[in-house]
Each structure stands twice: as C-alpha cells, then as structure tokens.
Design a protein around this motif. Structure first.
Motif, PDB file in Angstrom:
ATOM      1  N   GLY A 111     -35.082 -91.184 -28.618  1.00  0.00           N
ATOM      2  CA  GLY A 111     -36.276 -90.766 -29.332  1.00  0.00           C
ATOM      3  C   GLY A 111     -37.229 -90.006 -28.431  1.00  0.00           C
ATOM      4  N   THR A 112     -38.531 -90.168 -28.687  1.00  0.00           N
ATOM      5  CA  THR A 112     -39.565 -89.426 -27.963  1.00  0.00           C
ATOM      6  C   THR A 112     -40.529 -90.392 -27.286  1.00  0.00           C
ATOM      7  OG1 THR A 112     -39.467 -87.622 -29.567  1.00  0.00           O
ATOM      8  CG2 THR A 112     -41.425 -87.730 -28.188  1.00  0.00           C
ATOM      9  N   VAL A 113     -40.958 -90.044 -26.071  1.00  0.00           N
ATOM     10  CA  VAL A 113     -41.982 -90.788 -25.349  1.00  0.00           C
ATOM     11  C   VAL A 113     -43.196 -89.883 -25.164  1.00  0.00           C
ATOM     12  CG1 VAL A 113     -42.639 -91.681 -23.080  1.00  0.00           C
ATOM     13  CG2 VAL A 113     -40.509 -92.420 -24.125  1.00  0.00           C
ATOM     14  N   VAL A 114     -44.366 -90.431 -25.390  1.00  0.00           N
ATOM     15  CA  VAL A 114     -45.608 -89.755 -25.044  1.00  0.00           C
ATOM     16  C   VAL A 114     -46.273 -90.579 -23.940  1.00  0.00           C
ATOM     17  CG1 VAL A 114     -47.895 -89.051 -25.823  1.00  0.00           C
ATOM     18  CG2 VAL A 114     -45.915 -88.696 -27.304  1.00  0.00           C
ATOM     19  N   ALA A 115     -46.355 -89.983 -22.749  1.00  0.00           N
ATOM     20  CA  ALA A 115     -46.945 -90.655 -21.590  1.00  0.00           C
ATOM     21  C   ALA A 115     -48.402 -90.239 -21.449  1.00  0.00           C
ATOM     22  CB  ALA A 115     -46.171 -90.302 -20.326  1.00  0.00           C
ATOM     23  N   ALA A 160     -41.156 -87.752 -37.435  1.00  0.00           N
ATOM     24  CA  ALA A 160     -39.842 -87.134 -37.244  1.00  0.00           C
ATOM     25  C   ALA A 160     -38.818 -88.080 -36.623  1.00  0.00           C
ATOM     26  CB  ALA A 160     -39.976 -85.895 -36.360  1.00  0.00           C
ATOM     27  N   GLY A 161     -39.256 -89.270 -36.178  1.00  0.00           N
ATOM     28  CA  GLY A 161     -38.318 -90.197 -35.548  1.00  0.00           C
ATOM     29  C   GLY A 161     -39.049 -91.188 -34.658  1.00  0.00           C
ATOM     30  N   ALA A 162     -38.271 -91.984 -33.927  1.00  0.00           N
ATOM     31  CA  ALA A 162     -38.846 -93.024 -33.081  1.00  0.00           C
ATOM     32  C   ALA A 162     -39.688 -92.410 -31.968  1.00  0.00           C
ATOM     33  CB  ALA A 162     -37.729 -93.871 -32.474  1.00  0.00           C
ATOM     34  N   VAL A 163     -40.878 -92.976 -31.734  1.00  0.00           N
ATOM     35  CA  VAL A 163     -41.748 -92.509 -30.668  1.00  0.00           C
ATOM     36  C   VAL A 163     -42.416 -93.707 -30.004  1.00  0.00           C
ATOM     37  CG1 VAL A 163     -43.647 -92.115 -32.282  1.00  0.00           C
ATOM     38  CG2 VAL A 163     -43.688 -91.002 -30.062  1.00  0.00           C
ATOM     39  N   VAL A 164     -42.466 -93.667 -28.687  1.00  0.00           N
ATOM     40  CA  VAL A 164     -43.075 -94.734 -27.893  1.00  0.00           C
ATOM     41  C   VAL A 164     -44.189 -94.123 -27.056  1.00  0.00           C
ATOM     42  CG1 VAL A 164     -42.717 -96.510 -26.141  1.00  0.00           C
ATOM     43  CG2 VAL A 164     -40.888 -95.975 -27.766  1.00  0.00           C
ATOM     44  N   CYS A 165     -45.323 -94.796 -26.987  1.00  0.00           N
ATOM     45  CA  CYS A 165     -46.443 -94.366 -26.164  1.00  0.00           C
ATOM     46  C   CYS A 165     -46.550 -95.294 -24.952  1.00  0.00           C
ATOM     47  CB  CYS A 165     -47.738 -94.387 -26.968  1.00  0.00           C
ATOM     48  SG  CYS A 165     -49.182 -93.794 -26.061  1.00  0.00           S
ATOM     49  N   CYS A 166     -46.681 -94.713 -23.769  1.00  0.00           N
ATOM     50  CA  CYS A 166     -46.807 -95.519 -22.556  1.00  0.00           C
ATOM     51  C   CYS A 166     -47.948 -94.984 -21.699  1.00  0.00           C
ATOM     52  CB  CYS A 166     -45.496 -95.530 -21.765  1.00  0.00           C
ATOM     53  SG  CYS A 166     -44.966 -93.906 -21.173  1.00  0.00           S
ATOM     54  N   GLY A 167     -48.315 -95.731 -20.671  1.00  0.00           N
ATOM     55  CA  GLY A 167     -49.426 -95.353 -19.809  1.00  0.00           C
ATOM     56  C   GLY A 167     -50.687 -96.108 -20.160  1.00  0.00           C
ATOM     57  N   ASP A 168     -51.773 -95.808 -19.434  1.00  0.00           N
ATOM     58  CA  ASP A 168     -52.998 -96.587 -19.626  1.00  0.00           C
ATOM     59  C   ASP A 168     -53.959 -95.991 -20.655  1.00  0.00           C
ATOM     60  OD1 ASP A 168     -54.113 -94.434 -18.281  1.00  0.00           O
ATOM     61  OD2 ASP A 168     -54.680 -95.567 -16.484  1.00  0.00           O
TER      62      ASP A 168
END
Length: 230
Positions: A111-115, A160-168
């Motif tokens: 999927g997609t990651v947003v850092a 549009a699909g799986a997305v995970v958000c990471c970071g502070d």
C-alpha cells in the motif's frame, strides 16, 4: 565495515554503531519536557555507543547521518557533527533523508505510507511512499505544509487503497489528524522517529557499492528545505 549513524532531525538524539550492517550499540535520548538538547547530548551519545560496543571512534569506516527534513537546529547539529567526525577520520559521510528512514520501518508492507515530521510553526514535513513488500519507494519530493494539507492527501490515498501514516505529525497535531477517516491507519508510538537501524543498513549498502559520495548533494538540498522556516 563499521558505520557510525547519527539522526537528530526530531527532538530525539539518536546515535548507532553497526558492524557489517548489524547494530552493535544504540542510544536514543529525548527530553521529557522543555526544548531539545541536541548540542549538549550528541557528543556524549557517540562516546557512550563506542564504549558499549568496545569500538574506538578511529575504527569507523563511514558516518551516516539523517539529513532531514526535520527540526532546523537538530538537523544542523547532526549534519555538522557527522561532517566534523568524518573529516577528522578521513572517511565518507553518507546522508539519508530522515523521512525515508520513517518509511523504511514499514518496508515489508503493502500500500502507501505517508511519513510526517513536525516542522514547528503549525507545519509538518511529509512525503508519500509506495510499499513494494521489500522496500519503500518515495513518490515525489518532500512537502512542507499545515497538517490539514497532509490529512487531505491521506484521505485521497485512503480512497484508493491501504494507507498508513507514520512519524510524529499525528502526535503533534492530534486534532487535525483525527479527521483522516477509517481508511487511514496510524503506525503508532514506535514509529515517531526515523529508524537508526535503517540509517546504518542503507549507509552500509551504499558504501559497499561505492555510492556514498554521489548522495552528498542531499545534504544541501535537505538543509535548503529546512531553512525555509527561518
């Protein structure tokens, strides 16, 4: 091959030593309250890692550094320290973008990651990554903007699909990120800061391939982005 890694792009001071890509000593320091203490803690952290690993600083073959984007003072302290140590030892500096190191932790997913990383003044640095199951491929360049801009991107990606958000970013601006919707998941508190293991793993691969010097332009480009806050 012994690599010294430094990342100070967040409130945390992170220092790591690795031998052949395997972490042999690591320390992470962050104040519970008050301003960050990058200047005061970076040198003792390096000395502690060397002592714990039983490695003389002179035995280091390269210095890896998280080159931001991130907190301006922190990035400046980390990059300056890395360049100073590398120059004294006559070894290469390997810069790695700090947002890339956030996405690296999730590289085996899909999927997609947003850092995201806090940039102060009501803004975050952020970038999108496509997970391939064995790595995290950055999509486009780094961005800088208010959390609402990132939330809008998260909603679009989530549709549009799986997305995970990471970071502070979510921890710094919880009210804004709470509006992302159920299609967005958050990586949690173990993913707030760039990965030190990722820093030395990427640096080890680059040095082994003879590709350390070709990435030094990232130091200037990342610092230029951070300086937009001044």
């Amino acid at each position: 091959m012994t690599i010294l890694g430094i990342d100070t792009s967040t409130r945390r001071v992170g220092v790591v030593l690795a031998d052949a890509g395997v972490v042999i000593a690591r320390v992470e320091l962050a104040p519970a309250a008050g301003p960050p203490r990058h200047v005061e803690t970076i040198a003792p952290a390096i000395a502690w890692c060397c002592e714990q690993a039983g490695v003389e600083l002179g035995a280091v073959d390269a210095v890896a550094v998280g080159c931001g984007p991130g907190l301006f003072t922190g990035v400046r302290v980390g990059v300056t320290t890395a360049k100073t140590v590398a120059a004294a030892l006559g070894v290469p500096v390997v810069p790695v973008p700090s947002l890339d190191l956030l996405a690296w932790r999730l590289r085996f997913g899909t999927g997609t990651v947003v850092a995201t990383l806090d940039a102060r003044r009501g803004e975050c640095y952020w970038a999108r990554y496509r997970l391939t199951g064995s790595g995290a491929e950055r999509i486009g360049d780094f961005g800088l903007g208010p959390p609402e801009t990132i939330v809008a991107a998260l909603r679009a990606d989530g549709a549009a699909g799986a997305v995970v958000c990471c970071g502070d970013g979510p921890a710094r601006y919880p009210d804004a990120f709470a509006t992302c919707g159920p299609e967005v998941t958050f990586a949690g508190t173990t993913h707030l800061a760039p990965s030190l293991a990722g820093l030395v793993a990427i640096a080890t691969a680059r040095v082994a391939a003879g590709r350390s010097e070709e990435h030094t332009s990232e130091l200037q480009s990342r610092l230029h982005l951070v300086c937009r806050l001044l």
